[in-house]
Design a protein around this motif. Structure first.
Motif, PDB file in Angstrom:
ATOM      1  N   GLU A   1       0.818  -1.229   0.000  1.00 14.45           N
ATOM      2  CA  GLU A   1       0.000   0.000   0.000  1.00 14.45           C
ATOM      3  C   GLU A   1       0.839   1.260   0.000  1.00 14.45           C
ATOM      4  O   GLU A   1       0.377   2.329  -0.320  1.00 14.45           O
ATOM      5  CB  GLU A   1      -0.895   0.016   1.249  1.00 14.45           C
ATOM      6  N   ASN A   2       2.105   1.076   0.422  1.00 12.19           N
ATOM      7  CA  ASN A   2       2.938   2.238   0.702  1.00 12.19           C
ATOM      8  C   ASN A   2       3.594   2.866  -0.518  1.00 12.19           C
ATOM      9  O   ASN A   2       4.144   3.953  -0.443  1.00 12.19           O
ATOM     10  CB  ASN A   2       4.024   1.796   1.694  1.00 12.19           C
TER      11      ASN A   2
ATOM     12  N   SER B   1       0.168   6.784  -4.118  1.00  8.62           N
ATOM     13  CA  SER B   1       0.988   7.124  -2.955  1.00  8.62           C
ATOM     14  C   SER B   1       1.924   8.305  -3.254  1.00  8.62           C
ATOM     15  O   SER B   1       2.276   8.562  -4.404  1.00  8.62           O
ATOM     16  CB  SER B   1       1.809   5.895  -2.578  1.00  8.62           C
ATOM     17  N   ASP B   2       2.332   9.001  -2.175  1.00  8.40           N
ATOM     18  CA  ASP B   2       3.313  10.084  -2.344  1.00  8.40           C
ATOM     19  C   ASP B   2       4.728   9.531  -2.323  1.00  8.40           C
ATOM     20  O   ASP B   2       5.688  10.256  -2.544  1.00  8.40           O
ATOM     21  CB  ASP B   2       3.171  11.113  -1.216  1.00  8.40           C
TER      22      ASP B   2
END
Ligand code: C5P
Length: 399
Positions: free
Chosen positions: A355-356, A361-362
């Protein structure tokens, strides 16, 4: 000094009488266009108050590693990723020792450990402390770690002595900080970046698309412009501002992205970076009117879209071609396959099963592969990853 425009500088302050000069340094950095956030050690707060630095920087000053409230606002890892440069001024002898030996026993040392951004220090101390063999050994360790050291200057000291150890003046520190960004790796080159998703219409109100946010491609376009390139960004439908000094061409469908991309390659392009998540297929026909709900099933025939980066890599005026591969399994194997099949010079691959990283995601982490080598760029903000990737592309291009 133009190089400081839009740069994010984390100004770390440690204990020393020169801390009062850091107030002026904040102003100098801001006047040059940088955004500044301040981190103060406990000792620094004995010399100048966080309130002063807050008023000047326009941001809450960060002082504690284990403050739950501060962590909730912007955690230390987030802060480490936010920075384009960590600048420590003044840097005391004690801080240099802790930094040299990898301590992480307060917020500032922890940030230095956690960042992928360059670190620069402006030492300030009594001339005997500077000359001490321990400090000099630490200086060498810091330089070996790639940390840049500004000064110190020589002259009258607050303690009444005279010699090396004075912190450089704020204007000088701001000028040297700007030089850190002053790498003109891609000067004179035309870089084209494709970014975002494509949107393939089924009827006037419905379409097929994907989760691409465009953030990675926009960050790459920005980093390429900062490295001195002329940049054309061919962007699918995304909700992002155009980076400074970047020429943006908005498109919607893969076919349009293909046509615009080939046009710019024909005009002349040196490096082509394909970050766009182009839809592999499009509806064979787009209905002229909204499709009505009637039967239990409808069938949409999908046909293949052109592969943009593969077409560019086969073009007679072929630029240095860089592709991306977002994978959820057998990441390296699939990426190597794409490098060969699409005849690319380089491919940046990321595992999007977590998910990261990836898509919206940034943050991102990448493994960059080229014929005969690879390099891992560990998890960092997309801005920082973009900078590192542009540097790698520049080096491979000139290889
Ligand atoms: O084959 P796959 O879509 O996984 O390949 C990803 C790479 O190819 C990315 O660099 C993407 O921008 C590019 N690509 C393209 N045109 C397509 C499909 C993918 O340029 N139609």
């Amino acid at each position: 000094m133009e190089r400081l425009v839009n740069k994010r500088i984390l100004l770390g302050m440690t204990g020393g009488i020169a801390a009062y000069k850091s107030a002026e340094l904040v102003r100098q950095l801001q006047e040059a266009g940088a955004e500044v956030q301040v981190v103060m050690t406990a000792a620094a707060q004995e010399f100048i108050t966080p309130l002063t630095m807050q008023a000047l920087s326009g941001h809450r000053v960060h002082t504690d590693l284990l403050d739950t409230q501060a962590e909730a606002a912007m955690g230390h890892i987030e802060l480490a990723r936010w920075a384009d440069l960590i600048l420590i001024a003044p840097a005391s002898a004690n801080f240099m020792a802790r930094l040299a030996h990898g301590h992480g026993n307060d917020l500032l040392t922890t940030l230095c450990l956690a960042t992928g951004a360059p670190i620069a220090i402006a030492p300030a101390m009594n001339q005997q402390m500077w000359a001490d063999s321990g400090t000099q050994k630490n200086l060498l360790i810091l330089q070996e770690k790639g940390i840049t050291v500004f000064g110190p200057g020589s002259g009258d000291q607050a303690c009444g002595e005279n010699g090396p150890g004075r912190m450089l003046e704020p204007e000088e520190i701001a000028r040297l900080a700007a030089e850190i960004f002053d790498y003109e790796l891609l000067t004179g080159l035309h870089v084209v970046v494709t970014a975002g998703p494509s949107r393939e219409a089924i009827d006037p109100v419905r379409y097929i698309t994907n989760k691409s946010s465009g953030k990675m491609g926009f960050a790459l376009a920005e980093a390429a412009a900062e490295a001195g390139a002329r940049v054309t960004l061919v962007a699918g439908p995304v909700n992002l501002p155009t980076p400074a000094r970047v020429n943006r061409i908005d498109v919607v469908r893969a076919q349009e992205m293909y046509e615009r991309a080939v046009e710019v390659v024909e005009e002349g392009c040196d490096i082509f970076i394909a970050t766009a998540a182009v839809a592999d297929y499009r509806p064979a026909v787009t209905a002229d009117h909204k499709i009505k709900k009637s039967t239990e099933e409808i069938h949409i025939t999908l046909i293949k879209n052109p592969d943009i980066v593969a077409a560019v890599a086969e073009h007679p005026k072929r630029p240095f071609a860089v592709g991306f591969a977002a994978e959820t399994q057998n990441v390296m194997e699939h990426a190597r396959g794409k490098l060969e099949n699409k005849k690319l010079d380089m491919i940046a691959t990321n595992d999007v099963s977590g998910e990261n990283v990836g898509f919206s995601s940034d943050n991102n982490s990448l493994t960059v592969i080229w014929p005969g080598g690879h390099k891992v760029l560990p998890l960092a903000s997309k801005r920082q990853i973009a900078k590192q990737l542009i540097e790698l592309i520049g080096i491979r291009y000139k290889h």
